[in-house]
Design a protein around this motif. Structure first.
Motif, PDB file in Angstrom:
ATOM      1  N   ARG A 367       0.808  -1.222   0.000  1.00 13.24           N
ATOM      2  CA  ARG A 367       0.000   0.000   0.000  1.00 13.24           C
ATOM      3  C   ARG A 367       0.839   1.269   0.000  1.00 13.24           C
ATOM      4  NH1 ARG A 367      -0.019   2.540   4.875  1.00 13.24           N
ATOM      5  NH2 ARG A 367       0.279   1.319   6.799  1.00 13.24           N
ATOM      6  N   ASN A 368       2.152   1.159   0.319  1.00 16.25           N
ATOM      7  CA  ASN A 368       2.947   2.392   0.390  1.00 16.25           C
ATOM      8  C   ASN A 368       4.232   2.360  -0.419  1.00 16.25           C
ATOM      9  OD1 ASN A 368       3.924   0.558   2.556  1.00 16.25           O
ATOM     10  ND2 ASN A 368       5.307   2.247   3.039  1.00 16.25           N
ATOM     11  N   VAL A 369       4.607   1.230  -1.003  1.00 21.45           N
ATOM     12  CA  VAL A 369       5.733   1.191  -1.946  1.00 21.45           C
ATOM     13  C   VAL A 369       5.111   0.924  -3.314  1.00 21.45           C
ATOM     14  CG1 VAL A 369       7.891   0.070  -2.590  1.00 21.45           C
ATOM     15  CG2 VAL A 369       7.312   0.370  -0.170  1.00 21.45           C
ATOM     16  N   LYS A 370       5.102   1.911  -4.162  1.00 20.00           N
ATOM     17  CA  LYS A 370       4.176   1.980  -5.280  1.00 20.00           C
ATOM     18  C   LYS A 370       4.423   0.966  -6.395  1.00 20.00           C
ATOM     19  CE  LYS A 370       1.961   5.278  -3.310  1.00 20.00           C
ATOM     20  NZ  LYS A 370       0.669   4.965  -2.648  1.00 20.00           N
ATOM     21  N   ASN A 371       5.617   0.457  -6.523  1.00 22.32           N
ATOM     22  CA  ASN A 371       5.886  -0.517  -7.602  1.00 22.32           C
ATOM     23  C   ASN A 371       6.257  -1.890  -7.066  1.00 22.32           C
ATOM     24  OD1 ASN A 371       8.389   0.274  -6.621  1.00 22.32           O
ATOM     25  ND2 ASN A 371       9.387   0.293  -8.637  1.00 22.32           N
ATOM     26  N   LEU A 372       5.769  -2.209  -5.866  1.00 19.68           N
ATOM     27  CA  LEU A 372       6.121  -3.472  -5.225  1.00 19.68           C
ATOM     28  C   LEU A 372       4.915  -4.396  -5.136  1.00 19.68           C
ATOM     29  CD1 LEU A 372       8.137  -5.282  -3.728  1.00 19.68           C
ATOM     30  CD2 LEU A 372       7.471  -4.120  -1.600  1.00 19.68           C
ATOM     31  N   PHE A 373       5.000  -5.523  -5.845  1.00 20.32           N
ATOM     32  CA  PHE A 373       4.023  -6.597  -5.705  1.00 20.32           C
ATOM     33  C   PHE A 373       4.440  -7.497  -4.536  1.00 20.32           C
ATOM     34  CE2 PHE A 373       3.283  -5.793 -10.309  1.00 20.32           C
ATOM     35  CZ  PHE A 373       1.894  -5.685 -10.288  1.00 20.32           C
ATOM     36  N   LEU A 374       3.451  -8.193  -3.988  1.00 26.36           N
ATOM     37  CA  LEU A 374       3.673  -9.160  -2.918  1.00 26.36           C
ATOM     38  C   LEU A 374       3.209 -10.532  -3.398  1.00 26.36           C
ATOM     39  CD1 LEU A 374       2.014  -7.063  -0.077  1.00 26.36           C
ATOM     40  CD2 LEU A 374       4.471  -7.131  -0.624  1.00 26.36           C
ATOM     41  N   ALA A 375       3.966 -11.568  -3.083  1.00 28.28           N
ATOM     42  CA  ALA A 375       3.551 -12.929  -3.453  1.00 28.28           C
ATOM     43  C   ALA A 375       4.048 -13.896  -2.393  1.00 28.28           C
ATOM     44  CB  ALA A 375       4.105 -13.309  -4.827  1.00 28.28           C
ATOM     45  N   GLY A 376       3.340 -15.026  -2.272  1.00 27.55           N
ATOM     46  CA  GLY A 376       3.717 -16.025  -1.292  1.00 27.55           C
ATOM     47  C   GLY A 376       3.016 -15.804   0.028  1.00 27.55           C
ATOM     48  N   ARG A 377       3.678 -16.194   1.107  1.00 22.99           N
ATOM     49  CA  ARG A 377       3.029 -16.120   2.416  1.00 22.99           C
ATOM     50  C   ARG A 377       3.040 -14.718   3.016  1.00 22.99           C
ATOM     51  NH1 ARG A 377       7.237 -16.511   6.288  1.00 22.99           N
ATOM     52  NH2 ARG A 377       9.163 -17.446   5.496  1.00 22.99           N
ATOM     53  N   ILE A 378       3.669 -13.749   2.355  1.00 24.91           N
ATOM     54  CA  ILE A 378       3.785 -12.403   2.934  1.00 24.91           C
ATOM     55  C   ILE A 378       2.671 -11.471   2.494  1.00 24.91           C
ATOM     56  CG2 ILE A 378       6.292 -12.643   3.026  1.00 24.91           C
ATOM     57  CD1 ILE A 378       6.429 -10.617   0.687  1.00 24.91           C
ATOM     58  N   ILE A 379       1.649 -11.976   1.801  1.00 24.59           N
ATOM     59  CA  ILE A 379       0.620 -11.099   1.258  1.00 24.59           C
ATOM     60  C   ILE A 379      -0.213 -10.489   2.381  1.00 24.59           C
ATOM     61  CG2 ILE A 379       0.558 -12.399  -0.891  1.00 24.59           C
ATOM     62  CD1 ILE A 379      -2.176 -13.518   0.021  1.00 24.59           C
TER      63      ILE A 379
END
Length: 758
Positions: A367-379
């Motif tokens: 929500r605050n690092v604009k070009n960062l996707f999240l995947a795996g268990r850290i979503i």
């Protein structure tokens, strides 16, 4: 020869790589993300800090891959994840039905290295992030094996690293530990916030060498085995991830204390093995030696990063629809005691939902690092919801969604959070479904698919009225035959029942209270039949009308005095389920949670693994006619509320499906989707499987043009999705697919055909 004079200092060799997408973390989520994006044309750098891919699924940890299917121990029928993760699991089943973790390494490496758009960096640890404003500009990593520093630049990044190293270094908002019950109104959450986590696990493998083997424990081995309450239940035959309960670290920092946790797990493992070998209580272990012990722990929980939506317990249990759903989950809410192996409590506490649930796109980016996707268990999920979403099959599915989202971000020049605002989520969902990603309650509507314009004609279509009788089996446990039925009056059911003595047979007609679910929690009718000794011809008339197309359950209640015939014939989208117990996933036939944790009570009705799980040999007063050719373009490529497949008549010697257009069409790509049994969880390691190829899968097929010329021919197919790309465009007025029946007991079936100009 190289000779270097003494100087004040030197720098490492540095490589600067630029890509469209940099993915940090080579577990299943990162690997599936990379493959998905690369196949759509993105240049991808995949960074993995270990020597092999797979994370917890690799030979370094050796945990089996599971997701919504949950060992076939829940009510989530046909719920194995699709797309790339399905392709990997099916490939592993073909190459590696014995469940060898080293072979699974090769399967995964093969898939990644086959993509020319992926640059793979193994043994490379990311340790620095450079930002430009609120976006990541580059990451810096170091490879210990070639002593090289990498600077990786891209407009988009994906953190699939498990601990969220990129998000952490970039300042992305994250959480650790459990939220209070009050924050999200989760009844399963604690009343007070706490920092306890799920711990790490290490496994070991033993081997019978055919002669006595002694064991001298290392000095650091646990001496007092009674510190492990489970020691009374030790089994010398257990090994690998059956030892998931060898867990520790939930009260520590599961990121920075990992080495401490590993040493404690080593202490436990060698203490357990010392007890098994030297206590004298396990004579069956006399010839056993330790073949392998894990050297890095399999992690369950650490950081969870915040997106624009945090998935909660209610989303899972209530199966709340998400408008921007791009994946689904179905594993239980599976939380473990923080003390792990030293706890007096059970090793896990699994609570299942009645079906699968949506995971929204908004949980897959920071929500605050604009070009960062999240995947795996850290979503972006709560601690309670994490108990379900963390497993590898679900994580990989989300990774595929991220890979495709990155493709759309590049195509439209937007950042991850802008896809919903720009109205691009429907396009993302359609692209995913076209590539095999099933999304509940959604259909593929692909305007580019030339099949939509064609007239369909099948050489035959299955009309299923009865299963031939085979082996007699007792009604113990209870069994239910699932039948895909249209709206309207329930047809009559007849069958033979064999009684050892006079008894009463109870049969019920049930359906699910929620469309797309397979929990038979609504009883429409119940019938009691008095049986005489020997063979009884039983006719059942259920005076009910089904309100909608759905699966109905003809439930035969448990009665060990009664046997009914089962059938060796199997048909796509038709299945028997049993009210049996599967302790591995806390299935005891019925889920009976406490009243105050917000979990539903219901019965479990699950398939049996082959060669079991045969259909009940019953006869219907009206045949099932839901296997028509139109199913191949209805937008659903697996059974849901109906089989959603064209199934040929088993007596048709050369089943064929012809697509005819009103004028010649030119195409270059044809996609065929077959039945590889989405109910089979295909555990990747440890467990053996009875077959390399799913019995429903079409093995041989041929594509011909309007003149009968062969365009493409395939023998030995075992994959779900076959993508056929012709070297030169094909122009024809018709396209005929001829398929061979997989066997005499299984008629051929096709879920979907897609046909594209390019």
């Amino acid at each position: 020869m190289i000779v270097s004079e003494s100087i004040a200092s030197r720098s490492l060799r540095q490589d600067v790589l630029s890509a469209d997408l940099v993915i940090v973390g080579g577990g299943l989520s990162g690997a599936c993300c990379a493959i998905t994006a690369a196949r759509e044309g993105l240049k991808v750098v995949l960074v993995q800090d270990r020597p092999v891919l797979g994370g917890n699924a690799s030979s370094e940890v050796r945990l089996w891959v599971l997701g919504a299917t949950s060992h076939m121990g829940n009510n989530n029928r046909w719920s194995r994840e699709g797309g790339v993760i399905d392709e990997i699991l099916v490939e592993n089943m073909y190459r590696n039905p014995e469940g060898n973790a080293v072979i699974f390494d090769t399967v995964l490496l093969d898939k990644v290295m086959s993509e020319p758009n992926i640059t793979l960096l193994l043994n490379t640890v990311v340790m620095e992030v450079t930002k430009a404003g609120d976006a990541i500009a580059s990451v810096r990593g170091f490879c210990s094996q070639n002593s090289t520093e990498y600077v990786l630049k891209a407009p988009l990044f994906c953190d699939a690293s498990g601990d969220g190293v990129v998000g952490f270094l970039a300042g992305a908002a994250f959480r650790m530990g459990a939220e209070t019950r009050e924050e999200f109104n989760e009844q399963f959450a604690p009343e007070k916030e706490y920092g306890e986590l799920l711990g790490h696990s290490l496994y070991f493998y033993s081997k019978d060498v055919g002669k006595p083997v002694s064991f001298v424990p290392p000095a650091y081995a646990l001496q007092d085995i009674t510190q492990i309450p489970r020691y009374r239940r030790f089994n010398a035959k257990e090994y690998g991830c059956n030892l998931w309960w060898v867990e520790y670290g939930g009260r520590l920092d599961t990121v920075h204390d990992t080495e401490t946790i590993k040493w404690e797990l080593w202490r436990v493992i060698y203490g357990v093995w010392n007890y098994i070998k030297n206590s004298g209580k396990f004579p069956e272990a006399r010839n056993l030696t330790l073949e392998w012990v894990g050297t890095i722990p399999g992690k369950r929980e650490s950081r969870r990063f915040e997106g624009d939506y945090i998935l909660t317990q209610q989303d899972i249990v209530e199966q709340r629809p998400q408008e921007d759903a791009v994946a689904f989950g179905g594993w239980s809410i599976d939380l473990h005691p923080a003390d792990g192996v030293f706890s007096e409590r059970p090793g896990c506490n699994q609570w299942h939902a009645k079906g699968i649930y949506d995971i929204p796109y908004r949980s897959y980016y920071s929500r605050n690092v604009k070009n960062l996707f999240l995947a795996g268990r850290i979503i972006s999920v709560s601690h309670v919801a994490f108990g379900s979403s963390r497993v590898m099959g679900t994580s990989a599915y989300g990774g595929q969604a991220v890979g495709m989202a990155a493709v759309l971000c590049k195509q439209y020049g937007v950042l991850p959070a802008e896809l919903p605002a720009k109205g691009l989520v429907p396009a993302l969902q359609q692209r995913l479904m076209a590539r095999g990603q099933h999304l509940p309650h959604r259909r593929l509507h692909d305007a580019k698919n030339l099949v939509n314009e064609a007239t369909l004609q099948a050489s035959s279509t299955l009309s299923l009225q009865a299963f031939p009788e085979g082996e007699l089996r007792p009604l113990d446990p209870a069994v239910a035959q699932m039948l895909p039925l249209p709206a309207g009056p329930m047809p009559g059911v007849s069958f033979h029942a064999y009684a050892e003595q006079p008894t009463t047979l109870e049969v019920e007609l049930r359906v699910s209270s929620k469309a797309g679910n397979y929990t038979p929690d609504v009883t429409l009718a119940a019938v009691r039949k008095e049986l005489a000794v020997g063979k009884n011809c039983v006719d059942l008339a259920f005076d009910v009308s089904l309100p909608a197309t759905a699966y109905a359950f003809v439930v035969f209640r448990k009665n060990p005095l009664v046997k009914v015939p089962f059938s060796s014939q199997r048909v796509t989208g038709v299945l028997s389920v049993f009210n049996h117990i599967n302790e591995a996933v806390s299935n005891y036939g019925k889920q009976t949670p406490p009243d105050d944790i917000g979990i539903d009570a219901f019965e479990f009705w699950c398939p049996q693994r082959r060669p079991g799980g045969q259909n009940v040999a019953l006869r219907l007063s009206q045949p099932l006619t839901c296997f028509g050719a139109e199913n191949i373009r209805n937008g659903i490529a697996r059974p849901v509320d109906a089989p959603n497949a064209w199934v040929a008549d088993s007596k048709d010697a050369n089943p064929a499906l012809t697509l005819t257009w009103d004028a010649p069409r030119t195409f270059r790509t044809v996609v065929l989707k077959f039945d590889t049994d989405f109910d089979h969880p295909m555990e990747t390691v440890l467990m053996g499987h009875p077959e390399q190829v799913m019995p429903f899968c079409v093995r041989q097929y041929t594509l011909r043009d309007e003149h009968g010329a062969v365009l493409y021919q395939r023998e030995g197919n075992y994959q779900t999705q076959n993508v056929i790309r012709f070297r030169e465009p094909v122009t024809t007025r018709s396209l005929t697919l001829t398929v061979a029946h997989p066997s005499a007991e299984v008629p051929s079936a096709v879920f979907e055909i897609l046909c594209y100009e390019d």
